[in-house]
Design a protein around this motif. Structure first.
Motif, PDB file in Angstrom:
ATOM      1  N   GLY A  58       0.848  -1.193   0.000  1.00 14.31           N
ATOM      2  CA  GLY A  58       0.000   0.000   0.000  1.00 14.31           C
ATOM      3  C   GLY A  58       0.881   1.240   0.000  1.00 14.31           C
ATOM      4  O   GLY A  58       1.970   1.240  -0.544  1.00 14.31           O
ATOM      5  N   SER A  61       4.251   5.945   4.513  1.00 11.50           N
ATOM      6  CA  SER A  61       4.730   7.310   4.714  1.00 11.50           C
ATOM      7  C   SER A  61       5.671   7.309   5.909  1.00 11.50           C
ATOM      8  O   SER A  61       5.487   6.560   6.864  1.00 11.50           O
ATOM      9  N   ASN A  68       3.966   4.913   8.667  1.00 13.99           N
ATOM     10  CA  ASN A  68       2.533   4.639   8.591  1.00 13.99           C
ATOM     11  C   ASN A  68       2.261   3.852   7.325  1.00 13.99           C
ATOM     12  O   ASN A  68       2.832   4.143   6.275  1.00 13.99           O
ATOM     13  N   LEU A  69       1.385   2.862   7.430  1.00  9.80           N
ATOM     14  CA  LEU A  69       0.981   2.070   6.279  1.00  9.80           C
ATOM     15  C   LEU A  69      -0.497   2.288   6.028  1.00  9.80           C
ATOM     16  O   LEU A  69      -1.316   2.129   6.934  1.00  9.80           O
ATOM     17  N   THR A  70      -0.840   2.682   4.817  1.00  8.16           N
ATOM     18  CA  THR A  70      -2.230   2.834   4.408  1.00  8.16           C
ATOM     19  C   THR A  70      -2.488   1.835   3.295  1.00  8.16           C
ATOM     20  O   THR A  70      -1.931   1.985   2.200  1.00  8.16           O
ATOM     21  N   THR A  72      -4.143   0.003   0.164  1.00  8.18           N
ATOM     22  CA  THR A  72      -4.831   0.509  -1.017  1.00  8.18           C
ATOM     23  C   THR A  72      -5.568  -0.652  -1.688  1.00  8.18           C
ATOM     24  O   THR A  72      -5.204  -1.811  -1.494  1.00  8.18           O
ATOM     25  N   LEU A  99      -4.199  11.282  -2.349  1.00  8.78           N
ATOM     26  CA  LEU A  99      -3.784  11.008  -0.978  1.00  8.78           C
ATOM     27  C   LEU A  99      -4.100  12.238  -0.155  1.00  8.78           C
ATOM     28  O   LEU A  99      -3.614  13.334  -0.446  1.00  8.78           O
ATOM     29  N   ASP A 101      -4.199  14.242   3.504  1.00 11.06           N
ATOM     30  CA  ASP A 101      -3.597  14.324   4.834  1.00 11.06           C
ATOM     31  C   ASP A 101      -4.700  14.658   5.828  1.00 11.06           C
ATOM     32  O   ASP A 101      -5.297  15.727   5.774  1.00 11.06           O
ATOM     33  N   SER A 102      -4.980  13.723   6.733  1.00 10.95           N
ATOM     34  CA  SER A 102      -6.061  13.938   7.699  1.00 10.95           C
ATOM     35  C   SER A 102      -5.539  14.687   8.920  1.00 10.95           C
ATOM     36  O   SER A 102      -4.363  14.997   9.033  1.00 10.95           O
ATOM     37  N   PHE A 106      -1.950  11.183   9.348  1.00  9.59           N
ATOM     38  CA  PHE A 106      -1.803   9.935   8.592  1.00  9.59           C
ATOM     39  C   PHE A 106      -2.341  10.169   7.193  1.00  9.59           C
ATOM     40  O   PHE A 106      -3.278  10.932   6.982  1.00  9.59           O
ATOM     41  N   TYR A 107      -1.764   9.487   6.246  1.00  9.07           N
ATOM     42  CA  TYR A 107      -2.241   9.608   4.872  1.00  9.07           C
ATOM     43  C   TYR A 107      -3.313   8.556   4.643  1.00  9.07           C
ATOM     44  O   TYR A 107      -3.183   7.435   5.064  1.00  9.07           O
ATOM     45  N   LYS A 108      -4.400   8.957   3.994  1.00  7.38           N
ATOM     46  CA  LYS A 108      -5.516   8.027   3.735  1.00  7.38           C
ATOM     47  C   LYS A 108      -5.988   8.193   2.327  1.00  7.38           C
ATOM     48  O   LYS A 108      -5.909   9.227   1.752  1.00  7.38           O
TER      49      LYS A 108
END
Length: 108
Positions: A58, A61, A68-70, A72, A99, A101-102, A106-108
């Motif tokens: 996925g 970042s 961090n792992l998001t 996909t 992508l 940035d929340s 974290f990237y979502k």
């Protein structure tokens, strides 16, 4: 003796010059075990300095401290940044996503 001094001064001036122009410095970064065997397909650096990796697991970042792992829906094949607004886009096998940035960074 004079030749030795000339050679020594040339060598020292070379190292002094190299330090002024800057040599690459590499620092090993440990990666958590759950993402360590991911295949990296693309790398970019976001405007805030965060490194973003498109991987077989996925989107990864790294802000210099935390990974961090998001996940996909499919494997990211490329990443790119819109120069106008800094938005990060993910090219995947089945389409394109932005992508975002929340608030938790974290990237979502």
């Amino acid at each position: 003796m004079r030749n030795s001094l000339i050679i020594a001064s040339v060598i020292l001036s070379h190292f002094g010059f190299a330090q002024q122009s800057g040599l690459p410095y590499f620092n090993e970064v440990s990666v958590p075990a759950d993402i360590a065997d991911s295949r990296i397909n693309s790398i970019i650096q976001a405007e805030d300095g965060t490194m973003i990796f498109g991987s077989s697991s996925g989107i990864l970042s790294y802000d210099g401290l935390i990974w961090n792992l998001t996940p996909t829906p499919s494997t990211p094949t490329c990443l790119w940044i819109n120069d106008l607004n800094g938005a990060v886009y993910i090219g995947m096998e089945n389409g394109v996503a932005e992508l975002i940035d929340s608030d938790t960074s974290f990237y979502k």
